[in-house]
Design a protein around this motif. Structure first.
Motif, PDB file in Angstrom:
ATOM      1  N   GLU A  72      28.279  76.438 -19.428  1.00 46.42           N
ATOM      2  CA  GLU A  72      27.854  76.576 -18.038  1.00 46.42           C
ATOM      3  C   GLU A  72      28.424  75.438 -17.194  1.00 46.42           C
ATOM      4  OE1 GLU A  72      25.805  78.290 -14.766  1.00 46.42           O
ATOM      5  OE2 GLU A  72      26.448  79.040 -16.724  1.00 46.42           O
ATOM      6  N   ALA A  73      28.384  74.215 -17.738  1.00 47.28           N
ATOM      7  CA  ALA A  73      28.945  73.066 -17.011  1.00 47.28           C
ATOM      8  C   ALA A  73      30.450  73.252 -16.805  1.00 47.28           C
ATOM      9  CB  ALA A  73      28.669  71.779 -17.776  1.00 47.28           C
ATOM     10  N   ARG A  76      32.047  76.128 -16.607  1.00 47.73           N
ATOM     11  CA  ARG A  76      32.233  77.198 -15.623  1.00 47.73           C
ATOM     12  C   ARG A  76      32.067  76.669 -14.198  1.00 47.73           C
ATOM     13  NH1 ARG A  76      29.351  80.503 -12.670  1.00 47.73           N
ATOM     14  NH2 ARG A  76      27.352  79.727 -13.434  1.00 47.73           N
ATOM     15  N   LYS A  77      31.118  75.719 -14.024  1.00 50.94           N
ATOM     16  CA  LYS A  77      30.842  75.164 -12.695  1.00 50.94           C
ATOM     17  C   LYS A  77      31.746  73.981 -12.354  1.00 50.94           C
ATOM     18  CE  LYS A  77      25.894  76.315 -12.638  1.00 50.94           C
ATOM     19  NZ  LYS A  77      24.519  75.719 -12.581  1.00 50.94           N
ATOM     20  N   GLU A 113      31.586  71.093 -13.925  1.00 45.32           N
ATOM     21  CA  GLU A 113      30.697  69.933 -13.987  1.00 45.32           C
ATOM     22  C   GLU A 113      30.670  69.271 -15.363  1.00 45.32           C
ATOM     23  OE1 GLU A 113      26.923  71.423 -12.736  1.00 45.32           O
ATOM     24  OE2 GLU A 113      27.545  71.716 -10.642  1.00 45.32           O
TER      25      GLU A 113
END
Length: 572
Positions: A322-323, A325-326, A328
């Motif tokens: 998720e990080a 993908r963002k 981050e």
């Protein structure tokens, strides 16, 4: 056949266990334990030192007698004194010391009262309720032993990372000499830099006429060949570790690295992303139908998932996808980011080297500063400092700093947190220091609430700057004591206290997950080696491995600060 440092250290540790059970002189027992620690953590093999004609007696805690024993161990693999002690001591007794809470004195008491010699004897006595009747034990002791026996039975035998390195590095160097070998990489938990390793997964690419599999199974440390094929072979080494060697096509090398590095949960999550895009992801590549569209490199695998490259240390399915993908993902800390070390000991207490030698070793590693944090008075076994001896050390530090301009020695101490949460030295002594390191070294068995309150009281002291090795655990040896870590971290953040990530390979305390929790709560971390000799300063890299697994960045770590900013931080 070479004898590794780990094997020498294991024999010294076993000898110390058996001598302690026999009630031998504590100083003699400690000498073998200290020697085991020196040998286990030494950056060069004892065999290589002997071949180079170096004097082993000059190593920390070795001396002439132990140097002679190491020489014989390297030559023959035997330690005659250990053989002698084993003949007069029940062999299984030292196994009982692997049960947390059973030291030599308690094992001896159980042996004399109930004729307990083995783990099975201990289980049976606990089930019968006999242990509670032995002097020095009781109902609670018996229940704890039962709980620890269950955990012991379920423990997977895993090797500390530092020991896995000692096994893996010479094997890889040996494999590189095979005819036709092109690429080679270690995957698995070793590559993810987990604190313990189960087995070794090695991947290679090779020419058609390569003799790598024959070369692999001919390795002098192979004890058993489980299977041997053209593309995969499995062996057990003499040390008991399993090694899998796989030959993969060049076009699939990146996909194979990704697959066999893991973790399993990370791979499953990546495969699910692939399925959503109509791809199949496996160890051979990324496929759209029958066409391989990626796999030569790991970056190509992630790119097809519309993700940037994810470092191996992060691949645990703890939010890294998720990080990514963002955009981050953390910019993980690197060894070169470290400006100094904030936990080191000298000969003044239980260290092996002088203040000057420790300082020069730190300067050679490019550090701007080194904190000398010898033990405080309560830790008598380590010859802890009282106020008078601390003052003498501070004068020595002032003199050293006055003569040097390439490194600054910081004045500090590793002060004991007493059972009531007070610190082992008065404020009048602590206020003279640049900062104070606080640690729990006794009363590990306090109830969770009392242990938490004890540490919180210490953090309340304005002279407490860093909480050292916060959980007290020793990997494969001693569990963390019971306390509310999240509460401690929350209060540390409120009070502006830092928490140590102790880089000693047998501690690595904080865990990776606790590092992530600390980061999320805004707690600053000190990555420190707890060095007891100049060579121990090299343990910093294991702390960096753990920090990277815990998502830590340069900005999260206090000893990435230049000296002036660090001292200002401690002033606050």
């Amino acid at each position: 056949m070479p004898v590794h440092n780990r094997e020498i250290a294991d024999k010294f540790d076993r000898l110390a266990d058996l001598l302690e059970i026999e009630g031998a002189n504590p100083f003699r027992v400690r000498a073998y334990r200290n020697a085991a620690r020196t040998v286990r953590g030494y950056p060069r093999a004892m065999a290589d030192l002997i071949d180079d004609g170096e004097d082993l007696s000059e190593l920390p805690d070795i001396g002439d007698d132990l140097a002679e024993k190491i020489d014989k161990l390297v030559e023959s693999g035997d330690l005659p004194l250990l053989d002698e002690v084993e003949q007069r001591t029940p062999k299984a007794l030292s196994e009982l010391m692997k049960i947390e809470g059973l030291g030599a004195k308690r094992i001896k008491a159980l042996h004399e009262a109930l004729e307990i010699d083995t783990i099975d004897d201990l289980k049976e006595a606990a089930e019968r309720g006999d242990i509670r009747n032995v002097e020095g034990f009781g109902d609670k002791s018996e229940e704890k032993i039962k709980q620890r026996l269950v955990k012991y039975a379920g423990d997977e035998q895993r090797t500390q990372l530092i020991e896995a390195e000692e096994i893996a590095k010479p094997l890889v160097e040996y494999l590189k000499k095979a005819k036709g070998l092109k690429d080679i990489a270690i995957a698995g938990s070793y590559r993810r830099r987990k604190e313990t390793v189960g087995d070794l997964d090695i991947l290679i690419t090779a020419k058609q006429d390569a003799d790598v599999m024959d070369h692999f199974t001919d390795y002098e440390e192979v004890d058993e060949i489980v299977s041997k094929g053209k593309t995969r072979s499995t062996v057990y080494l003499r040390c008991g570790m399993q090694v899998d060697l796989r030959v993969v096509p060049q076009v699939s090398f990146g996909a194979a690295q990704h697959y066999f590095t893991g973790s399993r949960d990370h791979n499953i999550a990546v495969r699910k992303l692939g399925i959503k895009k109509g791809y199949k992801v496996n160890e051979y590549g990324v496929f759209k139908g029958d066409e391989r569209i990626a796999g030569k490199t790991e970056k190509s695998v992630y790119k097809k998932m519309d993700l940037p490259y994810i470092e191996p240390e992060l691949r645990e399915n703890r939010g890294e996808l998720e990080a990514a993908r963002k955009g981050e993902l953390p910019k993980l800390i690197e060894l070169d980011d470290i400006r100094g070390n904030l936990h080191a000991h000298t000969k003044a207490t239980d260290g092996h080297d002088s203040l000057k030698k420790m300082a020069r070793a730190a300067a050679e590693r490019g550090y701007e500063y080194l904190a000398i944090t010898d033990h405080s008075r309560r830790l008598a076994v380590a010859n802890g400092l009282d106020e008078k001896r601390l003052r003498k050390q501070l004068d020595a530090i002032d003199k050293f700093n006055g003569d040097q301009d390439d490194i600054r020695i910081l004045k500090s101490i590793e002060v004991d947190i007493l059972e009531d949460g007070k610190l082992d030295l008065p404020d009048s002594a602590l206020k003279e220091l640049d900062f104070v390191l606080c640690a729990v070294h006794h009363k590990f068995d306090l109830p969770r609430k009392k242990q938490t309150e004890r540490i919180l009281r210490a953090l309340d002291n304005r002279h407490c700057h860093i909480l050292a090795h916060p959980s007290g655990r020793l990997i494969n040896e001693r569990e963390a004591y019971e306390f509310d870590l999240e509460k401690i971290l929350e209060e540390a953040a409120d009070r502006g206290r830092a928490i140590e990530l102790n880089a000693q390979p047998d501690r690595l305390d904080l865990t990776d997950e606790s590092c992530k929790m600390a980061k999320d709560l805004g707690v600053k971390i000190s990555i420190a080696t707890d060095a007891h000799s100049a060579t121990d300063l090299d343990y910093m890299r294991f702390g960096i491995d753990q920090a990277r697994r815990g998502w830590l960045e340069k900005k999260d770590v206090v000893n990435c600060l230049p000296l002036e900013k660090l001292l200002k931080l401690f002033e606050r």
